[in-house]
Design a protein around this motif. Structure first.
Motif, short mmCIF file in Angstrom:
data_model
loop_
_atom_site.label_atom_id
_atom_site.label_comp_id
_atom_site.label_asym_id
_atom_site.label_seq_id
_atom_site.Cartn_x
_atom_site.Cartn_y
_atom_site.Cartn_z
N PHE A 111 0.82 -1.19 0.00
CA PHE A 111 0.00 0.00 0.00
C PHE A 111 0.86 1.25 0.00
CE2 PHE A 111 -2.56 -2.98 2.78
CZ PHE A 111 -3.28 -3.49 1.71
N GLY A 112 0.33 2.32 -0.56
CA GLY A 112 0.97 3.61 -0.44
C GLY A 112 0.77 4.18 0.95
N PRO A 113 1.38 5.33 1.25
CA PRO A 113 1.34 5.88 2.61
C PRO A 113 -0.04 6.33 3.06
CG PRO A 113 2.36 7.43 1.09
CD PRO A 113 2.20 6.15 0.35
N ARG A 114 -0.96 6.56 2.13
CA ARG A 114 -2.27 7.06 2.53
C ARG A 114 -3.39 6.10 2.19
NH1 ARG A 114 -2.31 13.60 1.32
NH2 ARG A 114 -0.37 14.06 2.41
N THR A 115 -3.05 4.91 1.83
CA THR A 115 -4.08 3.92 1.53
C THR A 115 -4.16 2.90 2.65
OG1 THR A 115 -2.49 2.59 0.30
CG2 THR A 115 -3.83 4.15 -0.95
N THR A 116 -5.26 2.19 2.72
CA THR A 116 -5.47 1.23 3.79
C THR A 116 -6.29 0.05 3.28
OG1 THR A 116 -6.34 0.94 6.04
CG2 THR A 116 -7.59 2.36 4.58
N SER A 117 -6.23 -1.03 3.96
CA SER A 117 -7.12 -2.15 3.65
C SER A 117 -8.49 -1.87 4.24
CB SER A 117 -6.55 -3.45 4.23
OG SER A 117 -6.30 -3.31 5.61
N ALA A 118 -9.52 -2.35 3.58
CA ALA A 118 -10.89 -2.13 4.04
C ALA A 118 -11.56 -3.46 4.26
CB ALA A 118 -11.66 -1.31 3.00
N TYR A 119 -12.56 -3.48 5.10
CA TYR A 119 -13.30 -4.71 5.35
C TYR A 119 -14.75 -4.38 5.68
CZ TYR A 119 -12.46 -3.45 10.25
OH TYR A 119 -12.40 -2.79 11.45
N ALA A 120 -15.60 -5.37 5.50
CA ALA A 120 -17.03 -5.22 5.77
C ALA A 120 -17.62 -6.61 5.96
CB ALA A 120 -17.73 -4.50 4.62
N PRO A 121 -18.80 -6.69 6.57
CA PRO A 121 -19.44 -8.00 6.70
C PRO A 121 -19.87 -8.58 5.35
CG PRO A 121 -20.36 -6.41 8.26
CD PRO A 121 -19.52 -5.63 7.29
N HIS A 122 -19.88 -9.89 5.28
CA HIS A 122 -20.26 -10.63 4.07
C HIS A 122 -21.61 -10.16 3.54
CE1 HIS A 122 -22.02 -14.13 1.94
NE2 HIS A 122 -20.78 -14.42 1.59
N SER A 123 -22.58 -9.94 4.42
CA SER A 123 -23.94 -9.60 4.00
C SER A 123 -24.03 -8.20 3.40
CB SER A 123 -24.91 -9.72 5.18
OG SER A 123 -24.52 -8.85 6.23
N TRP A 124 -23.01 -7.37 3.58
CA TRP A 124 -23.04 -6.01 3.04
C TRP A 124 -22.51 -5.93 1.61
CZ3 TRP A 124 -21.07 -2.01 7.21
CH2 TRP A 124 -21.86 -2.13 8.38
N LYS A 125 -21.83 -6.95 1.14
CA LYS A 125 -21.09 -6.85 -0.11
C LYS A 125 -21.78 -7.61 -1.25
CE LYS A 125 -18.56 -4.52 -0.05
NZ LYS A 125 -18.84 -3.05 0.02
N PRO A 126 -21.65 -7.12 -2.49
CA PRO A 126 -22.24 -7.82 -3.63
C PRO A 126 -21.52 -9.15 -3.89
CG PRO A 126 -20.86 -6.01 -4.38
CD PRO A 126 -20.97 -5.88 -2.88
N TYR A 127 -22.20 -10.03 -4.62
CA TYR A 127 -21.67 -11.39 -4.80
C TYR A 127 -20.34 -11.40 -5.53
CZ TYR A 127 -23.30 -11.30 -9.67
OH TYR A 127 -23.48 -10.99 -10.99
N GLN A 128 -20.06 -10.36 -6.33
CA GLN A 128 -18.80 -10.33 -7.08
C GLN A 128 -17.58 -10.17 -6.16
OE1 GLN A 128 -21.38 -8.27 -7.58
NE2 GLN A 128 -21.84 -8.04 -9.77
N GLN A 129 -17.79 -9.76 -4.92
CA GLN A 129 -16.68 -9.44 -4.02
C GLN A 129 -16.55 -10.40 -2.85
OE1 GLN A 129 -17.29 -5.35 -2.84
NE2 GLN A 129 -16.65 -4.54 -4.84
N ARG A 130 -17.08 -11.62 -3.00
CA ARG A 130 -17.07 -12.54 -1.86
C ARG A 130 -17.25 -13.97 -2.35
NH1 ARG A 130 -23.19 -11.14 0.40
NH2 ARG A 130 -24.25 -12.45 -1.13
N LEU A 131 -17.12 -14.92 -1.44
CA LEU A 131 -17.46 -16.30 -1.73
C LEU A 131 -18.96 -16.52 -1.53
CD1 LEU A 131 -14.58 -18.27 0.04
CD2 LEU A 131 -14.87 -17.93 -2.42
#
Length: 256
Positions: A180-200
């Protein structure tokens, strides 16, 4: 009961203890019919300050003197007469020290073995897990089951949102090779919040036996090895379902 060794036998962070089982100064014999039930063995470890029993051996099978009581002393021996409910009475019984119980106890059943970020946006469920690697997807934790010797796959609960959990997610992404660059970060969210393209998908998890086992992961900094971080197994108040599992974005951008 006391699980005793010649030395302390204790390791840091709840590492397993291996030692002879003694009750009131008497070594415990293996029962004539083979072994004690798992609930009885767990109880012996709990009496010694641990949570569960991982394995048993007979005294003669242990080579290291630091992992059992010495045979240079003439130890009295007893056996446990246990009911099906796991209630035991101590009975005097003579047995050879070779046939006394050595127990491996632990404060936890699992150890961290690896991480993967996976997604199946097109609905596939076959093939190897490595085919589904992604910068954005469900966080899958690989665990060694210390009791069975198996490798098991777990999701990670998403509701412990503090900076130690943030550090853990960031550390996992770095561990997987994302920079990551100095101002970027990893993000996370619950499975139920995300569209099917971004999860199992749920069907993929069932097909590959990926379960909600690990409830929390806490790292002291973003630079540490996540395999050395503290974790909590789902139990009681910390149980969670698939919809509460963690989906991460290790790309260094925020979720769409």
């Amino acid at each position: 009961a006391v699980v005793s060794t010649q030395s302390t036998g204790w390791g840091p962070n709840g590492w397993p203890l291996i030692g002879s089982v003694a009750i009131n100064g008497s070594l415990v014999c293996f029962p004539p019919d083979g072994n004690y039930s798992q609930s009885v063995l767990d109880g012996l470890c709990q009496d010694a300050g641990f949570e569960l029993a991982l394995s048993t051996k007979r005294h003669y099978q242990i080579m290291d003197d630091d992992e059992r009581l010495s045979c240079s002393m003439d130890w009295p021996t007893v056996t446990l007469n246990c009911s099906a409910a796991g209630e035991c009475e101590v009975e005097e019984r003579s047995c050879n020290i070779d046939d006394t119980l050595v127990l491996r106890c632990s404060s936890q059943r699992y150890e961290l073995a690896g991480f993967q970020v996976l997604a199946n946006p097109f609905g596939r469920r076959d093939g190897n897990l490595t085919e589904y690697k992604s910068a954005t997807g469900s966080l899958v934790v690989r665990l060694n089951d210390l009791r069975t010797g198996d490798v098991v796959l777990s999701l990670l609960g998403s509701y412990y949102k503090n900076h130690y959990f943030d550090y853990a997610i960031y550390s996992v992404c770095r561990h997987l090779g994302h920079v990551f660059g100095p101002r970027t970060t990893s993000a996370y969210a619950p499975h139920s919040w995300k569209p099917y393209q971004q999860r199992l998908s749920c069907g993929f998890m069932k097909e590959h036996n990926i379960k909600p086992i690990i409830a929390d992961l806490q790292c002291s900094a973003t630079s540490v090895d996540p395999l050395q971080c503290d974790f909590k197994v789902a139990d009681g108040d910390t149980n969670y379902h698939i919809g509460q599992s963690t989906v991460v974005d290790c790309s260094g951008r925020q979720f769409d």
